[in-house]
Write a protein that holds these residues in place. Structure first.
Motif, mmCIF file in Angstrom:
data_model
loop_
_atom_site.group_PDB
_atom_site.id
_atom_site.type_symbol
_atom_site.label_atom_id
_atom_site.label_comp_id
_atom_site.label_asym_id
_atom_site.label_seq_id
_atom_site.Cartn_x
_atom_site.Cartn_y
_atom_site.Cartn_z
ATOM 1 N N SER A 58 0.842 -1.199 0.000
ATOM 2 C CA SER A 58 0.000 0.000 0.000
ATOM 3 C C SER A 58 0.874 1.244 0.000
ATOM 4 N N LYS A 59 0.873 1.971 -1.127
ATOM 5 C CA LYS A 59 1.696 3.183 -1.224
ATOM 6 C C LYS A 59 1.229 4.244 -0.235
ATOM 7 N N LEU A 60 -0.081 4.419 -0.123
ATOM 8 C CA LEU A 60 -0.646 5.386 0.815
ATOM 9 C C LEU A 60 -1.251 4.613 1.985
ATOM 10 N N TYR A 61 -0.354 3.972 2.761
ATOM 11 C CA TYR A 61 -0.815 3.032 3.784
ATOM 12 C C TYR A 61 -1.459 3.730 4.991
ATOM 13 N N ASP A 62 -2.340 2.977 5.641
ATOM 14 C CA ASP A 62 -2.955 3.371 6.903
ATOM 15 C C ASP A 62 -1.893 3.239 7.991
ATOM 16 N N ALA A 63 -1.582 4.325 8.675
ATOM 17 C CA ALA A 63 -0.504 4.322 9.674
ATOM 18 C C ALA A 63 -0.779 3.340 10.804
ATOM 19 N N ARG A 64 -2.038 3.099 11.106
ATOM 20 C CA ARG A 64 -2.373 2.148 12.174
ATOM 21 C C ARG A 64 -2.012 0.725 11.775
ATOM 22 N N GLU A 65 -2.239 0.390 10.518
ATOM 23 C CA GLU A 65 -1.876 -0.952 10.043
ATOM 24 C C GLU A 65 -0.367 -1.075 9.854
ATOM 25 N N SER A 106 -1.256 8.687 20.441
ATOM 26 C CA SER A 106 -1.812 8.040 19.239
ATOM 27 C C SER A 106 -1.079 8.433 17.963
ATOM 28 N N ALA A 107 0.112 9.030 18.086
ATOM 29 C CA ALA A 107 0.875 9.442 16.901
ATOM 30 C C ALA A 107 1.574 8.224 16.313
ATOM 31 N N HIS A 108 0.891 7.515 15.437
ATOM 32 C CA HIS A 108 1.431 6.268 14.885
ATOM 33 C C HIS A 108 2.733 6.520 14.125
ATOM 34 N N GLY A 109 3.723 5.685 14.423
ATOM 35 C CA GLY A 109 5.036 5.822 13.808
ATOM 36 C C GLY A 109 5.976 6.715 14.593
ATOM 37 N N SER A 110 5.446 7.531 15.500
ATOM 38 C CA SER A 110 6.293 8.413 16.316
ATOM 39 C C SER A 110 5.633 8.686 17.671
ATOM 40 N N ALA A 135 8.915 -6.533 24.400
ATOM 41 C CA ALA A 135 9.141 -6.081 23.027
ATOM 42 C C ALA A 135 9.330 -4.566 23.023
ATOM 43 N N GLY A 136 10.471 -4.111 22.520
ATOM 44 C CA GLY A 136 10.744 -2.678 22.469
ATOM 45 C C GLY A 136 10.046 -2.019 21.293
ATOM 46 N N PHE A 137 10.159 -0.678 21.218
ATOM 47 C CA PHE A 137 9.746 0.052 20.018
ATOM 48 C C PHE A 137 8.231 0.197 19.871
ATOM 49 N N GLN A 138 7.448 -0.299 20.837
ATOM 50 C CA GLN A 138 6.002 -0.336 20.637
ATOM 51 C C GLN A 138 5.238 -0.019 21.906
ATOM 52 N N GLY A 139 3.958 0.290 21.728
ATOM 53 C CA GLY A 139 3.065 0.525 22.851
ATOM 54 C C GLY A 139 1.639 0.382 22.385
ATOM 55 N N VAL A 140 0.722 0.990 23.149
ATOM 56 C CA VAL A 140 -0.693 0.935 22.798
ATOM 57 C C VAL A 140 -1.308 2.299 23.057
ATOM 58 N N SER A 141 -2.149 2.749 22.143
ATOM 59 C CA SER A 141 -2.775 4.062 22.268
ATOM 60 C C SER A 141 -4.017 3.972 23.145
ATOM 61 N N ALA A 142 -4.583 5.127 23.485
ATOM 62 C CA ALA A 142 -5.813 5.169 24.275
ATOM 63 C C ALA A 142 -6.964 4.504 23.530
ATOM 64 N N GLU A 143 -6.856 4.449 22.198
ATOM 65 C CA GLU A 143 -7.888 3.802 21.385
ATOM 66 C C GLU A 143 -7.709 2.284 21.308
ATOM 67 N N GLY A 144 -6.645 1.776 21.935
ATOM 68 C CA GLY A 144 -6.404 0.335 21.934
ATOM 69 C C GLY A 144 -5.659 -0.172 20.728
ATOM 70 N N ARG A 145 -5.068 0.735 19.926
ATOM 71 C CA ARG A 145 -4.313 0.338 18.746
ATOM 72 C C ARG A 145 -2.825 0.231 19.071
ATOM 73 N N ILE A 146 -2.142 -0.712 18.404
ATOM 74 C CA ILE A 146 -0.686 -0.833 18.541
ATOM 75 C C ILE A 146 -0.030 0.415 17.954
ATOM 76 N N THR A 147 0.968 0.947 18.650
ATOM 77 C CA THR A 147 1.732 2.096 18.163
ATOM 78 C C THR A 147 3.209 1.750 18.124
ATOM 79 N N THR A 148 3.965 2.471 17.307
ATOM 80 C CA THR A 148 5.423 2.351 17.338
ATOM 81 C C THR A 148 6.028 3.716 17.630
ATOM 82 N N LEU A 149 7.270 3.685 18.130
ATOM 83 C CA LEU A 149 7.882 4.878 18.715
ATOM 84 C C LEU A 149 8.844 5.598 17.790
ATOM 85 N N GLY A 150 9.086 5.073 16.595
ATOM 86 C CA GLY A 150 10.033 5.718 15.700
ATOM 87 C C GLY A 150 11.447 5.243 15.922
#
Length: 418
Positions: A58-65, A106-110, A135-150
């Motif tokens: 996906s060139k214009l990917y959904d940041a959550r996915e 909730s800033a996905h990717g950062s 597992a480093g580099f990751q967390g979870v947002s208030a919305e319950g989605r996986i996030t990464t820290l950049g």
């Protein structure tokens, strides 16, 4: 029990053999009486592969996915590390970011940390588990989605856990055996430092040293987390590596602790900018909005004709990463077209490099700048831009002189001597 945080980077867990090697280091600390929180990165090259898969799909990917896919690399490593420790007789359990939970924005990717509750991991330690593999580099947002820290997110995760759990120390295992006075690939005289102050490490990291990620050092300095950088591939003891700590722990510092460099710099000059209140904001506001990371800034005032208007004008010079030049040029052209700022020309030099000397001893010593400039002059290295802070001096020079400049300054300040 005393608690230790141990972080293993991608090269340290690149394959099953290296995971076993890392597990042995964890086992040794357990035998010394520690409960251990292990933070792991994805196996070397895996994150880039996952990013490539996302971008191909996906060139214009959904940041959550994107985050859901890219975070999986660390999950694999955490599970394998826990399994290896169990096989060695060490009670261990793996944790993904959402299981702790590592609460983030909730800033996905950062994403940035919000909180790390201790309850679940403390409960496992109370049950008799000795190691929590997270597992480093990751967390979870208030919305319950996986996030990464950049970039550098696993280093930052390790420091955040050390702060949250009051760890005695945070050990960062990597492919180098500590922090050096400069890059050993440029000068063989580079010396490994036993200790370095947080502020010095922060400057070195921000100026191009790749040993620690800037954000992790900022967090360590804020929460007074003692960091130790050491090699995954050597036998280590309590004196191994480099300790990054409070300035008060260092009895006596050299005036200059290290020489850092950044090869991929560009110098940009706006010629004949109208000198008026607010002009700096008119220039650097659009650059910031365009995501351009401006570093060194120099303003030169002169009196001359400006088109049909006679008045004060200024030349504004600044440095940016070379891969952001096109973005900066567009931002300045758009600002000119919109009448936000007026200038005669934009001159870009993409063949420069930045060299810096860093040391907390500069606060109490005079003549550091004079010594630095004299050493460069003796080698006929011309300085294009100078920027200073309380503990650093940075210069822009022609890129072809980078290695010579680093070697010259390392010799001038006798950094090979303890």
């Amino acid at each position: 029990m005393p608690l230790l945080v141990m972080k293993f980077g991608g090269t340290s867990v690149a394959d099953l053999g290296r995971i076993e090697n890392a597990a042995k280091k964890v086992q040794l600390e357990v035998e010394r009486g520690y409960d251990v929180i292990v933070i792991v990165s994805a196996m070397s090259g895996k994150t880039n592969e996952l990013v490539g898969w996302v971008e191909t799909t996906s060139k214009l990917y959904d940041a959550r996915e994107y985050d859901a896919v890219v975070a999986s690399g660390e999950n694999v490593t955490a599970g394998l590390m826990a399994l290896r420790l169990q096989e060695m007789g060490v009670p261990a359990r793996s944790w993904q970011g959402w299981q702790v939970p590592i609460n983030t924005t909730s800033a996905h990717g950062s994403a940035r940390f919000v909180s790390i509750p201790r309850d679940h991991i403390d409960a496992k330690f109370a049950e008799g588990f000795k190691v929590a593999v997270v597992a480093g580099f990751q967390g979870v947002s208030a919305e319950g989605r996986i996030t990464t820290l950049g970039r550098g997110g696993s280093d930052t995760t390790a420091v955040a856990f050390a702060a949250a759990f009051g760890a005695e120390r945070c050990d960062i295992y990597t492919d180098v055996d500590g922090v050096y006075t400069t890059d050993p690939r440029i000068t063989a005289k580079a010396r490994k430092l036993d200790k370095i102050a947080f502020e010095e490490m922060l400057e070195l990291a921000s100026l191009g040293a790749k040993v620690l990620q800037t954000r992790s050092v900022e967090l360590a300095m804020r929460f007074k987390v003692r960091l130790r950088v050491l090699s995954s591939f050597e036998d280590t003891d309590e004196t191994s590596g480099t300790l990054v700590c409070d300035e008060e722990e260092i009895m006596e510092s050299k005036v200059v602790s290290g020489v850092a460099y950044s090869r991929d710099e560009a110098k940009m000059t706006l010629v004949s900018v109208e000198d008026r209140p607010g002009v700096a904001s008119a220039i650097f506001g659009p650059l910031a909005e365009a995501g351009v990371n401006v570093d060194m800034i120099v303003q030169n005032i002169s009196e001359k004709n400006y088109g049909t208007h006679t008045g004060a004008v200024t030349d504004m010079t600044f440095s940016v990463p070379v891969n952001q030049v096109a973005r900066a040029q567009k931002a300045m052209q758009d600002a000119l077209d919109a009448g936000i700022v007026r200038y005669d020309d934009l001159i870009t030099d993409t063949d420069v490099a930045k060299v810096s000397v860093v040391g907390i001893g500069m606060r109490s010593q005079v003549g550091v700048a004079a010594k630095m400039f004299a050493a460069l002059a003796a080698e006929n290295i011309n300085i294009k831009v100078i920027a200073t802070s309380e503990i650093k001096i940075s210069v822009l020079i022609d890129r072809k002189y980078l290695e010579l400049a680093v070697q010259t300054l390392h010799d001038a300040f006798e950094l090979e001597k303890a």
